[in-house]
Design an enzyme around this catalytic site. Sequence first.
Site, PDB file in Angstrom:
ATOM      1  N   ILE A  94       0.850  -1.189   0.000  1.00  0.00           N
ATOM      2  CA  ILE A  94       0.000   0.000   0.000  1.00  0.00           C
ATOM      3  C   ILE A  94       0.888   1.241   0.000  1.00  0.00           C
ATOM      4  CG2 ILE A  94      -1.930   1.175   1.107  1.00  0.00           C
ATOM      5  CD1 ILE A  94      -2.481  -1.729   0.151  1.00  0.00           C
ATOM      6  N   GLU A  95       0.769   2.030  -1.038  1.00  0.00           N
ATOM      7  CA  GLU A  95       1.580   3.241  -1.150  1.00  0.00           C
ATOM      8  C   GLU A  95       0.894   4.259  -2.039  1.00  0.00           C
ATOM      9  OE1 GLU A  95       5.278   2.519  -3.434  1.00  0.00           O
ATOM     10  OE2 GLU A  95       4.655   0.426  -3.490  1.00  0.00           O
TER      11      GLU A  95
END
Length: 515
Positions: free
Chosen positions: A173-174
Amino acid sequence: MSPIRARATSRFAGRRLSAGRLLLSLAAMVLIPAAVTAVAVVPGLPPAVAGASVDSRWFAGYYDVTLESGAQLADSPLGTSAGGAVLAFVVAADADDCTPTWGKAYSLDQAAQTFELDRRVERMRREGQPLAVSFGGAINTELAAACSSVTETTDAYRIVMDRYGIDVMDLDIEGEMLADDESTARRAEAVARLQEERRDDGGALDVWLTLPVAPQGLTAEGLAQVEQMLDAGVDLAGVNVMTMNYGTDGSVAPMSSLSIDALKATATQLSDIWHERTLALPAGGVWALLGATPMIGQNDVKGEVFTVDDARALNEFATAQGLARVSIWSLNRDQTCGSNYPHVSTVATSCSGIEQAGASFATVLEDGYTGTPSARPAAVTDADTIADDAETSPYPIWSSRSYYSAGVMVVWNGSVYVSKWWNEDAAKPDDPSLNTDASAWTYVGPVLTTDSPFALPTLPAGTYPDWSADALYDQGDIVQYEGTPYEARWWSQAKRPDRSVLDHDYSPWKLMTGS
């Protein structure tokens, strides 16, 4: 992490670490600029060293599935370490279409057809090689953001995990996904449901969160991802921090030093989160919850280069602390660039951008890491061999009387092989007296019960003239042979077009697949 990491910006855009700031960070963790702010860590003793048990520590590099092609089959093992590989990245088909795909480039079915992914995963399973699947990445839309409900999100995750029979899930997740509160909540609830389903069925699902990190630790948004998962009831196997792209000019400190600072800070942060929720840490303490993933060689930030010496230093620290997991971005890049690639300061997808002098980042970083991603022994699947049958096999049955060009696929004794070079009357693909280098064939994987029978494309009768052994054909002429269209590559007579299906080199015909 991104399938194509050619951006010259950091995840922490606008931030630079001066020498003075670095000295301050070594004395006591400080805040980084507000553009993307890491949560301050109270100075004090680092978490106690114990870490994951030696036999449960695992290394598995990320393998960028979106870079695959059929031609790479003979040269691209998915993973050779004890920990296997982390297949990346499953994302949504579009921003509002939560159909799972590989990097939007391939549907799951297309991946099976184009580069035999299902077959190669099954091969690894039968050989006891573990795999994990990673969802998300730096570009494209993570499934939880594209799906409209928790149920849809759960279904999308389940389709992938069940199709490949994998019990380790990595959530990378970024970028914009970090700040999307709705998808964060939906993702956490969906993963909790899927994990509960697996438990109810007597199985397991290990979940890792992979998050960007600064030398001062996780950002507030990164910490929120961890907290949301825990609060939804997810039993997190660990948090893997992307030790890369810090936004330095490359002269402040070695990448390994910045990465070690980041790991120490994150360890303290995770200890606090677990303590606040009265959750018991693993027997090895917080280090048994931590993983590190450097971007080997040239990073997205031009001045930042993670060298082989950095890898040795990181491995030494990880081993001493008992870090649970080490990965790399990516296995596809773990080699020196060829001499025809002069732009080494620009990130390439198939090489590291530095001179590795024969060394492998994977080999250096996996030293001492002999476990599997789930810490469960990889079960070797003993499946029945499917008998060779030209009517049902996914590729032609091998014959010593045929000519085969490089890249041609055949079936022999219930297995699929790909030709490494042009050959005829060579040894059988499964000849036990030959090693891999000496054989003209590379084993791809077993014939599957889900395989479709091999069939050539056909057109309605009369679309093109039928081939005749008596006719003379010039380059560009198109004929049909048993309904299949072929185009002449050069002048010929009495040369059957169907020979070109297996012999691409010397046949005067080529199969027309786009008609």
